[in-house]
Design an enzyme around this catalytic site. Structure first.
Site, PDB file in Angstrom:
ATOM      1  N   SER A  87      -9.902   2.448   2.696  1.00 48.17           N
ATOM      2  CA  SER A  87      -8.954   3.092   1.813  1.00 48.17           C
ATOM      3  C   SER A  87      -8.003   2.145   1.099  1.00 48.17           C
ATOM      4  CB  SER A  87      -8.109   4.078   2.627  1.00 48.17           C
ATOM      5  OG  SER A  87      -7.283   3.388   3.546  1.00 48.17           O
ATOM      6  N   SER A 118     -10.371   0.336   6.988  1.00 44.77           N
ATOM      7  CA  SER A 118      -9.723   0.421   5.678  1.00 44.77           C
ATOM      8  C   SER A 118      -9.092  -0.867   5.183  1.00 44.77           C
ATOM      9  CB  SER A 118      -8.654   1.524   5.692  1.00 44.77           C
ATOM     10  OG  SER A 118      -9.256   2.783   5.533  1.00 44.77           O
ATOM     11  N   LYS A 166       0.859  -1.196   0.000  1.00 44.34           N
ATOM     12  CA  LYS A 166       0.000   0.000   0.000  1.00 44.34           C
ATOM     13  C   LYS A 166       0.887   1.236   0.000  1.00 44.34           C
ATOM     14  CE  LYS A 166      -3.947   2.057   2.499  1.00 44.34           C
ATOM     15  NZ  LYS A 166      -4.855   1.960   3.652  1.00 44.34           N
TER      16      LYS A 166
END
Lengths: 500, 494, 95
Positions: free
Chosen positions: B160, B184, B79
């Site tokens: 997210s 997330s 990420k």
């Protein structure tokens, strides 16, 4: 406690000044408060900066034990409440010297609570008038970086070497009432910090600086609106700021104006304060607990170590010098006014007691007098401080021992000391090599006395006729004949005997 | 021949060790899938050379008979919230475009040290603020899933960690890192039919992860199976002296201790998570989940978490407050974008830089955070929220006096169409209604896929555990995984 | 508590985010909507409740006082939009 009578005489009457100080003192530590970067003064720009100090994304603070320890010890030295549970808060504002966009500080739960400091109002007469200044709190926080404005016409340069260095903010109560009290408070605070070893107190290097809060009021009335003059970096300047700012406020008020609560800057070259460009949101710092840090909880073992590692503090030391060593109040105050002098004096004392096989109290007075007159005089002349004194406490003690056991007279001691300063030789060596040893050889002294009396037959007559003051003359002449090396007591005795 | 990109982390690890294939073959296969999936926009930066480098190192180590790291031969996605040394790290914000860290986050370093290779930096909601991956400066991530019946509408992969979820579901990587502040990891996992676990707050070091809300942020793995999550979490976890909130505890052997036998375990069903109007398909899946856990030997009882309805508003005070301060460092002085209009002073530069660098949702949250901390409002908003947070945490404590685990849905709905909730921030925030409470209490929580809804989209179940009890969470996840038999995968269209 | 255009502008200024009048106006209902929603927390009885401090019970560790970091100027300045002579450069600040 003595009430200050310092007043400003305005056109409309008397005004009283009210002063509080917020002192930022750099904590003595190798590394910064929340990072492992060094704290040394004077490094190349941005070389003592970790990624944490530069607030790179994802960097996190981890507190330095020594910084917490020193703040706790400082709190203990001013008899303050130590909070076993405290917290770090973020103070949010934007400035180029503040990389995180917030300063990690302590607003809601400071490490150290209420304490106090006693100041002396009359230095000449230290025992007579003292005043207690309240300390509201001491908290630990990060220092900011530094902006340089002179290197480029349109740019300012940012150096983060100081960013994240640990500071103690020591906040006083508004208990001071004159420039002298403010000066005395700051001096005393610096003395205590140096004794404790929590701050080097070097104001010229920025290790200690004061924000000076000043307001004026009619004596006895409510506090007036205050101004805060930032980053004042000497005792003298603090006193000047108080005086200038108080007079300025009186002028404003007497002209029918109002004092604006604002931040001001001191310009030492012009000896005046001026308003800093006010920032509209300067007072909305949006403090909240730093979520990167947990509450700081101190256990008893930690606090015990802090307490046990505290040295004897200046007030206690001063009392001991007076009561146990029999020194005068003035000498005791002078010797304890800074940690280095007291440390030097005690080394001199210990060495003297050892050489002379006597108690501290037996050698204290002579040691104190010699240090404060002879040594200080010499250092003044040489432009040196005690720290780089060419004569060590050991060497001084050897010299004083020679006087004490009658080997040399006080007069000869002065000569020997001068030679010590020049050559670095020890007192016994100098006395030996130069043959300065005081003589108690009664035969030689008797001969000298006889010659003096023979050479001054008229004065002998006058003496015998009742002019006893001439006794000193005969002693002096004999000493002179002996080149100062005769034991004065023996000379006295033999002159008396020869004249009787 | 096996399609290497269909393998799980465990299968790749074991197959590589057994000599069934080389690490390089695996890396090349995933690199090819990444390169062919531009339409998903799951990656901000692709790093095929990094994947190959790690693979070659693994192959050499194996040939030399050296001890292999726990993840030797396994390529993963990272990420783009984790700072990676020498590789651009943006948090999906224009603000950090071009920022190349000179340091490696603790979690990513642990993964590389264990032999994993990096396929690239995964897209996300800007500064991890969002639930649909529509706030990225680098464009929306598209879910590989589509509704059945010829509906080609682009769907949200969740957020997210939407790049992570989309990439795993589309077989661009077998696993990826995620971060979870209010859901997330879990919500995007649920939207894309994969698993993901947010461990106990403090398990994974936050050092080197771009901060959103410090008291909530927690890294965790995302993968297709519970076992793969256990494998990755073991590597990602561990005490880090550089993070003051890191837990100084040994890392348990979660994988070795995996067991779907739940005899003796009590599972609570929080009644407040079943509000009127709960999506019927979600409710039905939840009921199936209860049956699966019973079937695995667990006793299921109803529990109450009375302050549940206040969790979201609490979160939307605390998270923006922390973010407003954490994001103050983006000022155009030391890194990232700078906007210096003609004649601008320092403070003007800040305002211009931040207006240019931050997207609308980030600005919105910074402004809310600034407001709730500002003079006169701090106690009413922030202090009150921290008190309610304590009550929410206490609710969990009391429930865990009676039960070992909680079972809830992961999200209130299946994935939605991109753009559908963009106009109404509040509607978007409500996506996290089931995930936020565990975040506020710092509890370990996991999403596992339970099945498809009537439109053919995945739905997930959430298991919440006691602090530090990731093992029970993983075990219950495994029990559900075995019984749900979720094998659905998106049909390739990209 | 409802916020107006002026408050929005003040918050934007405090946040150092420049906004146009149109942007600020658009934010008024948006922020009011969110703030109005979070204000339901006011109805929770929190008497006797301490604000949460540590999410998971944990003690703040203190590190030893040793220089272990710094002396990495190149790394510190590597991403600077403007660095000169070992400093970060910013528009001239008048103090």
């Amino acid at each position: 406690m003595t009430e200050s009578t310092y007043r400003i005489q305005g056109a409309t009457g008397e005004w009283e000044v009210v002063i509080g100080l917020e002192v930022h003192a750099q904590v003595t530590s190798q590394a910064k408060l929340f990072s492992g970067a060094a704290t040394a003064f004077g490094a190349e720009p941005n070389t003592q900066v970790s990624l944490i100090d530069a607030a790179m994304p994802g960097m996190l603070p981890v507190p330095n034990r020594e910084c917490i320890r020193q703040a706790v010890r400082t709190g203990m030295a001013i008899n303050a409440q130590i909070n076993k549970w405290s917290r770090f808060d973020r103070k949010n504002y934007f400035y180029a010297d503040l990389p995180q966009g917030y300063q990690i500080s302590q607003l809601y739960h400071p490490l150290v609570g209420e304490g106090e400091i006693e100041i002396v109002l009359d230095e000449k007469n230290p025992g007579s008038s003292t005043k207690t200044i309240g300390i509201e709190r001491i908290h630990v926080e990060q220092d900011a970086g530094k902006l340089m404005h002179d290197q480029h016409p349109t740019r300012s340069y940012v150096d983060l070497n100081r960013s994240g260095v640990a500071l103690m903010e020591i906040v006083s109560r508004p208990d001071m009432r004159s420039p002298a009290e403010a000066g005395a408070y700051l001096s005393k605070l610096r003395t205590i910090l140096r004794y404790v070893g929590s701050c080097d107190g070097n104001m010229d290097q920025g290790s200690m600086r004061a924000d000076v809060n000043v307001s004026v009021r009619r004596p006895g009335e409510e506090f007036g609106t205050r101004t805060e003059t930032k980053n004042v970096n000497s005792v003298r300047f603090v006193m000047a700021v108080v005086e200038h700012e108080a007079n300025r406020q009186v002028d404003v008020l007497e002209a029918g104006g109002k004092v604006v609560q604002e931040t001001r800057l001191y310009d030492p070259d012009r000896n005046e304060t001026r308003s800093m460009r006010s920032k509209e949101d300067a007072h909305d710092y949006r403090y909240f607990p730093d979520p990167d840090l947990l509450p700081l909880e101190l256990d008893d073992a930690f606090l015990d170590e802090c307490r046990q590692s505290l040295p004897e503090l200046p007030d206690a030391k001063r009392r001991r010098y007076e009561e146990q060593l029999g020194l005068s109040a003035y000498n005791a105050a002078t010797l304890t006014a800074d940690a280095e002098t007291a440390r030097w004096f005690e080394a001199l004392l210990a060495e003297g007691a050892r050489i002379q096989k006597k108690g501290d109290g037996d050698v204290a007075k002579a040691s104190a007098n010699w240090l404060l007159s002879e040594l200080y005089g010499a250092l003044n002349r040489l432009g040196k401080s005690l720290e780089d004194s060419p004569v060590s406490p050991q060497a001084g003690a050897e010299l004083l021992a020679l006087v004490a056991d009658g080997t040399i007279s006080g007069t000869i001691a002065k000569q020997v000391f001068e030679i010590m300063l020049e050559t670095g030789d020890s007192a016994p060596t100098i006395v030996e090599e130069k043959g300065l040893k005081q003589t108690s050889d009664t035969g030689a002294i008797e001969a000298a006395v006889a010659k003096v009396l023979a050479d001054n037959g008229d004065k002998v007559e006058q003496y015998k006729a009742g002019k006893e003051a001439l006794f000193g003359f005969f002693v002096g002449q004999t000493m002179k004949a002996m080149q100062g090396k005769a034991n004065p007591q023996v000379v006295n005795e033999l002159v008396r005997r020869a004249l009787s | 021949m096996t399609n290497l990109t269909d393998l799980t982390v465990a299968e790749i690890r074991d197959g590589f060790r057994a000599g069934d294939f080389s690490a390089r073959e695996v890396a090349e296969a995933f690199n090819a899938n990444v390169a062919a999936a531009k339409a998903l926009n799951a990656f901000i930066v692709e790093t095929p050379e990094k994947a190959l480098e790690a693979a070659d190192a693994a192959d050499r180590a194996k040939a030399a008979g050296e001890t292999l790291g726990a993840l030797a031969g396994v390529p993963i996605g990272m990420k783009d919230l984790f700072c990676t040394e020498g590789v651009q790290t943006t948090a999906a914000s224009h603000m950090l475009e071009g920022f190349t860290p000179t340091y490696e986050s603790t979690v990513s370093k642990k993964l590389w040290d264990a032999g994993a290779g990096m396929l690239g930096k995964l897209n996300l909601d800007q500064f991890a603020m969002g639930s649909s991956n529509e706030t990225s400066y680098f464009g929306n991530v598209i879910s590989p899933w589509r509704r059945g019946g010829g509906d080609n509408a682009a769907l949200a992969p969740g957020g997210s960690s939407g790049g992570s979820s989309s990439a795993i579901a589309a077989r661009l990587c077998p696993a990826a890192t995620g971060t979870d502040t209010g859901g997330s990891i879990r919500q995007p996992a649920a939207f894309t039919g994969i698993s993901g676990i947010k461990p106990t707050y403090g398990r994974c070091s936050r050092w080197g992860i771009v901060a959103f809300a410090s008291s909530l942020d927690q890294a965790g793995p995302m993968a297709r199976t519970v076992r793969d999550n256990a494998i990755l979490l073991e590597t990602m976890s561990g005490f880090d002296p550089k993070d003051s909130t890191s837990l100084d505890l040994p890392v348990p052997q979660w994988e070795a201790n995996l067991s779907s036998d739940l005899k003796g375990k009590k599972v609570g069903i929080p009644k407040e998570y079943r509000p009127d109007g709960l999506n019927a398909e979600i409710a039905a899946l939840w009921d199936r989940g209860i049956e699966w856990l019973k079937d695995a030997g667990a006793e299921v009882v109803e529990v109450s978490l009375p302050h549940t309805k206040y969790a979201l508003p609490t979160y939307y005070i605390i998270a923006p407050a922390e973010a407003s301060s954490n994001l103050a460092r983006y000022d155009g002085v030391r890194y990232g974008q700078r906007d210096l209009p003609d004649g601008a002073g320092l403070q003007d530069m800040y305002a211009a830089t931040r207006a240019l660098g931050f997207g609308p949702e980030v600005k919105r949250r910074i402004m809310i955070g600034t407001y709730v901390l500002s003079a006169g409002f701090y106690d009413a908003y922030y202090t009150q929220a921290q008190k309610v947070r304590a009550l929410i945490s206490r609710d969990f404590e009391q429930a865990f006096d009676k039960v070992d685990l909680l079972l809830t849905p992961t999200a209130p709905s299946a994935s939605f169409t991109l753009g559908e909730k963009q106009a109404d921030p509040l509607a978007m925030y409500l996506n996290d209604v089931f995930t936020v409470p565990a975040s506020l209490a710092g509890l370990p929580a996991m999403a596992v896929p339970g099945g498809l809804d009537s439109q053919g989209l995945p739905l997930g179940l959430q298991i919440i555990g006691k602090p530090m009890d990731e093992q029970s969470v993983l075990n219950a996840g495994l029990a559900i995984e075995e019984r749900a038999g979720f094998t659905a995968r998106p049909e390739k269209w990209w | 508590m409802s916020i107006d255009l002026q408050t929005v502008k003040k918050i934007a200024s405090l946040s150092r985010i420049s906004v146009t009048d149109a942007e600020a106006e658009a934010m008024v209902p948006e922020l009011n909507n969110i703030l109005g929603w979070v204000e339901q927390l006011g109805e929770v009885d929190v008497s006797g409740v301490e604000p949460m401090t540590a999410v998971i019970p944990n003690k703040l560790r203190l590190r030893e006082d040793a220089v272990t970091d710094g002396d990495v100027r190149d790394k510190v300045l590597a991403n600077a939009p403007q660095a000169e002579h070992g400093f970060f450069a910013v528009p001239k600040v008048i103090e």
